[in-house]
Motif scaffolding. Sequence first.
Motif, PDB file in Angstrom:
ATOM      1  N   GLY A 174       0.727  -1.156   0.055  1.00  0.00           N
ATOM      2  CA  GLY A 174       0.047  -0.037  -0.140  1.00  0.00           C
ATOM      3  C   GLY A 174       0.735   1.375   0.084  1.00  0.00           C
ATOM      4  O   GLY A 174       0.275   2.364  -0.006  1.00  0.00           O
ATOM      5  N   ALA A 175       2.120   1.191  -0.055  1.00  0.00           N
ATOM      6  CA  ALA A 175       2.885   2.381  -0.167  1.00  0.00           C
ATOM      7  C   ALA A 175       2.631   3.342  -1.497  1.00  0.00           C
ATOM      8  O   ALA A 175       2.767   2.545  -2.549  1.00  0.00           O
ATOM      9  N   SER A 176       2.490   4.367  -1.369  1.00  0.00           N
ATOM     10  CA  SER A 176       2.503   5.405  -2.580  1.00  0.00           C
ATOM     11  C   SER A 176       3.815   5.535  -3.386  1.00  0.00           C
ATOM     12  O   SER A 176       4.821   4.978  -2.811  1.00  0.00           O
ATOM     13  N   ALA A 177       3.677   5.963  -4.428  1.00  0.00           N
ATOM     14  CA  ALA A 177       5.039   6.330  -5.213  1.00  0.00           C
ATOM     15  C   ALA A 177       5.873   7.270  -4.599  1.00  0.00           C
ATOM     16  O   ALA A 177       7.000   6.799  -4.487  1.00  0.00           O
ATOM     17  N   PHE A 178       5.388   8.184  -4.032  1.00  0.00           N
ATOM     18  CA  PHE A 178       6.300   9.056  -3.184  1.00  0.00           C
ATOM     19  C   PHE A 178       6.983   8.372  -1.965  1.00  0.00           C
ATOM     20  O   PHE A 178       8.201   8.511  -1.797  1.00  0.00           O
ATOM     21  N   GLN A 179       6.148   7.656  -1.279  1.00  0.00           N
ATOM     22  CA  GLN A 179       6.686   6.816  -0.066  1.00  0.00           C
ATOM     23  C   GLN A 179       7.833   5.879  -0.495  1.00  0.00           C
ATOM     24  O   GLN A 179       8.822   5.789   0.079  1.00  0.00           O
ATOM     25  N   ARG A 180       7.612   5.252  -1.568  1.00  0.00           N
ATOM     26  CA  ARG A 180       8.474   4.399  -2.267  1.00  0.00           C
ATOM     27  C   ARG A 180       9.771   4.934  -2.510  1.00  0.00           C
ATOM     28  O   ARG A 180      11.047   4.313  -2.409  1.00  0.00           O
ATOM     29  N   ALA A 181       9.704   6.125  -3.100  1.00  0.00           N
ATOM     30  CA  ALA A 181      10.744   6.924  -3.343  1.00  0.00           C
ATOM     31  C   ALA A 181      11.554   7.456  -2.155  1.00  0.00           C
ATOM     32  O   ALA A 181      12.706   7.277  -2.256  1.00  0.00           O
ATOM     33  N   VAL A 182      11.016   8.011  -1.256  1.00  0.00           N
ATOM     34  CA  VAL A 182      11.783   8.453   0.070  1.00  0.00           C
ATOM     35  C   VAL A 182      12.056   7.282   0.886  1.00  0.00           C
ATOM     36  O   VAL A 182      13.104   7.377   1.358  1.00  0.00           O
ATOM     37  N   ARG A 183      11.430   6.407   1.062  1.00  0.00           N
ATOM     38  CA  ARG A 183      11.683   5.215   2.132  1.00  0.00           C
ATOM     39  C   ARG A 183      12.743   4.116   1.415  1.00  0.00           C
ATOM     40  O   ARG A 183      13.289   3.315   2.256  1.00  0.00           O
ATOM     41  N   ILE A 184      12.524   3.724   0.201  1.00  0.00           N
ATOM     42  CA  ILE A 184      13.405   2.721  -0.500  1.00  0.00           C
ATOM     43  C   ILE A 184      14.418   3.236  -1.620  1.00  0.00           C
ATOM     44  O   ILE A 184      15.601   2.859  -1.371  1.00  0.00           O
ATOM     45  N   THR A 185      13.947   4.137  -2.523  1.00  0.00           N
ATOM     46  CA  THR A 185      14.840   4.476  -3.491  1.00  0.00           C
ATOM     47  C   THR A 185      16.011   5.070  -3.010  1.00  0.00           C
ATOM     48  O   THR A 185      17.382   4.811  -3.240  1.00  0.00           O
TER      49      THR A 185
END
Length: 294
Positions: free
Chosen positions: A194-205
């Motif tokens: 359920g992570a948004s694109a913004f959350q994936r960018a900030v928390r993972i990428t």
Amino acid sequence: MNKALRSPTIFLLFILPALILFVMFFIYPIFSSIYYSFTSWNGVSAHVKWTGLENYTKALEQKRFWVSVQNNGWFIVFSVFIQVPLIILFSLLIAHVKKLKGLYKTTVFLPSIMSTAVIGILWGFIYEPDIGLLNQILGTFGIKPIYWLSDERYAMLSILITNAWQWTGFYIVMVLAAILSIPGELDEAAAIDGASAFQRAVRITLPLIRPIISVVIMLSIAGAMKAADIVLVMTKGGPAGSTEVMATYMIKYAITNFKYGYGNTIAVLIFIFTVIVTVLYQLLIARRNERIEY
């Protein structure tokens, strides 16, 4: 063959050509510059006058020298706090493009392979007060023409924007390669959770590409400290020395004014300042970015 390669003599013969070139084109010029920085010499005559620390005292007392140091500082600030965030943003956007990704990568990379002289002339036309594209666009909003390269208020900013436009694509390709090397399973798992694109960018990428971002920042700082060609092409350090950087300041004295000894003093100071900035960055920031494996 393996036995021969273990021989110190054979090993020395292999590294000797590279070692000779390294000494000739790196070690010798450094020590030569240090020596001549303590002299008064025009770079041509056989007479070299030893002046001690006179050149260094003169440089540190010159207002124009400190203006050039400040302008190099503006290059660093603009690169680190404006250019690098844009690099990361565009890299993330291109990484998630489904079609024509290769076209986008090629397009953003093109300016970095163009000659700086061509870039400077091209943007000189864009900044032209009367018929330049930028003022034409601003004129549609009722804004009067701005003398971008001949007004002290805008000249340095104009050069910074041009320099960033030229090199942003080069760094985007580096960051993009790091992003595309991240296993897709990590992003897919986060999306399923359920992570948004913004959350994936900030928390993972971003955490995973932190080492390459550190390299980009380091290269940007090094490039800022040796900036010269774009300034020479666009303003030659003007107006009234407001866009002078340390390298152009050195060139004017060493080549234009035939003060080779003083020019070498500026070269040594550039080297010292670059080492100081680099070491501070490594100690305060870069060492925290440990290697990440996944």
